[in-house]
Design an enzyme around this catalytic site. Structure first.
Site, PDB file in Angstrom:
ATOM      1  N   SER A  23       1.142  -1.333   0.203  1.00 31.63           N
ATOM      2  CA  SER A  23       0.464   0.040  -0.259  1.00 31.63           C
ATOM      3  C   SER A  23       0.738   1.235  -0.297  1.00 31.63           C
ATOM      4  CB  SER A  23      -0.583  -0.026   0.859  1.00 31.63           C
ATOM      5  OG  SER A  23      -2.025   0.857   0.711  1.00 31.63           O
TER       6      SER A  23
ATOM      7  N   GLU B 169      -1.840  -2.776  -7.856  1.00 33.69           N
ATOM      8  CA  GLU B 169      -2.663  -3.338  -7.412  1.00 33.69           C
ATOM      9  C   GLU B 169      -3.062  -2.283  -7.380  1.00 33.69           C
ATOM     10  OE1 GLU B 169      -3.670  -3.271  -3.403  1.00 33.69           O
ATOM     11  OE2 GLU B 169      -1.652  -2.970  -3.822  1.00 33.69           O
TER      12      GLU B 169
ATOM     13  N   HIS C  16      -4.497  -5.704  -1.814  1.00 31.37           N
ATOM     14  CA  HIS C  16      -5.692  -5.145  -0.266  1.00 31.37           C
ATOM     15  C   HIS C  16      -6.569  -5.972  -0.282  1.00 31.37           C
ATOM     16  CE1 HIS C  16      -3.737  -1.614  -1.201  1.00 31.37           C
ATOM     17  NE2 HIS C  16      -3.654  -0.840   0.504  1.00 31.37           N
TER      18      HIS C  16
END
Length: 320
Positions: free
Chosen positions: A124, A221, A286
């Site tokens: 992230s 992602e 995620h």
């Protein structure tokens, strides 16, 4: 500050694998960390036989900006101290959120390079630090689950894949969940890099940022980005030249990014024109199950045209 050539063409320096008794540090480079989840995650590390230590400011809160785990200087100091402590063999991020961009330039990269490679795990917002470790220090890292996040705490396959990567990396060379499918067929080889695609786009054009991708295999992602925003993110990477020369793209999860039938055409439109293999839904990021992706090591991406199994195969174990 001397920067590494911002290109992923050559494999980066790998850290040593962990073993029972390895001392590991937990840091919070980005958002605030829930104390209960941190305690659970640290307990899992102990169950693995590791010796975890929590950095001083992990549970801190910024006095005015409640989206930050303490002041930028404190978060940077924790990471710097953990990396430069010779007794620490690995640095685990507690969670992502936001804040790595604010502190990455506060780190002493000369001291970090001098300390040598160590296991570094996160994803992230931590993408900013993965890029910095690659480009400023020349170190391979792990795009993997963080110790105070629900996926790490609740999903056994996620935890087991990370544990195997840390202790027995030669057992997890072939990556890809059964969900993986071919978006653009082909086969590509290169050195893995990437992470959360919105963070890669935010990093483009910054001092020390990646200026091309020759020799690289990109893994991307994201979460919470609507299709039109994802279109803009990929367009920025294309227009900036950051994807120039990329050999292939492995796509992970797009959690909370809208119905996947709206996401898929964006990926096909923006990435398909590159004329390189693209695999979708490989199983990292995620999503409810998240594979650990080693960054900075050579790998092969297989995207069969006949509907066969799509895989990302690491040629060199993530850790020595």
């Amino acid at each position: 500050m001397t920067l590494q050539d911002p290109a992923p063409a050559t494999a980066l320096a790998r850290p040593a694998r962990l073993r029972p008794g390895s001392r590991v540090a937990v840091v919070a480079p980005s958002g605030p960390v829930p104390a209960g989840r941190l305690e659970e995650g640290v307990a899992i590390l102990r169950d693995w036989g590791l010796d975890p230590v929590v950095a001083p400011h992990v549970l801190s809160a910024h006095p005015e900006l409640d989206h930050l785990a303490g002041a930028d200087e404190d978060r940077a100091a924790d990471l710097r101290a953990a990396w430069c402590d010779p007794s620490v063999e690995a640095v685990f991020c507690a969670r992502g959120g936001y804040g790595a961009h604010r502190m990455v330039d506060l780190l002493d990269w000369a001291a970090i390079r001098a300390a040598g490679p160590k296991v570094f795990v996160g994803y992230s917002d931590i993408t900013v630090l993965h890029e910095a470790f690659a480009l400023r220090a020349g170190f391979a890292t792990l795009h993997g689950p963080m110790v105070a996040t629900e996926t790490f705490l609740k999903d056994e396959p996620t935890r087991e894949h990370l544990r195997a990567t840390l202790f027995e990396p030669e057992t997890v060379l072939t990556l890809g969940l059964d969900t993986a499918r071919t978006l653009v067929p082909g086969r590509a080889e290169g050195v893995l890099y990437g992470g959360c695609v919105s963070l890669l786009a935010a990093d483009a054009g910054t001092p020390g940022g990646r200026i091309h991708a020759r020799g690289g295999l990109l893994a991307i992602e994201d979460t919470g980005e609507e299709p039109y925003r994802l279109d803009g993110i990929l367009t920025r990477l294309l227009r900036s030249g950051s994807l120039t020369g990329v050999a292939g793209v492995a796509c992970g999860s797009w959690q909370l990014c809208g119905p996947y039938e709206k996401i898929r055409p964006v990926l096909a439109d923006r990435l398909g024109a590159l004329g390189i293999p693209v695999v979708e839904e490989l199983g990292f990021g995620h999503g409810p199950t998240s594979l650990t992706i080693p960054l900075g090591v050579p790998a092969v991406l297989d995207a069969p045209a006949d509907g066969g199994r799509c895989t990302l195969t690491v040629r060199t174990p993530a850790l020595r």
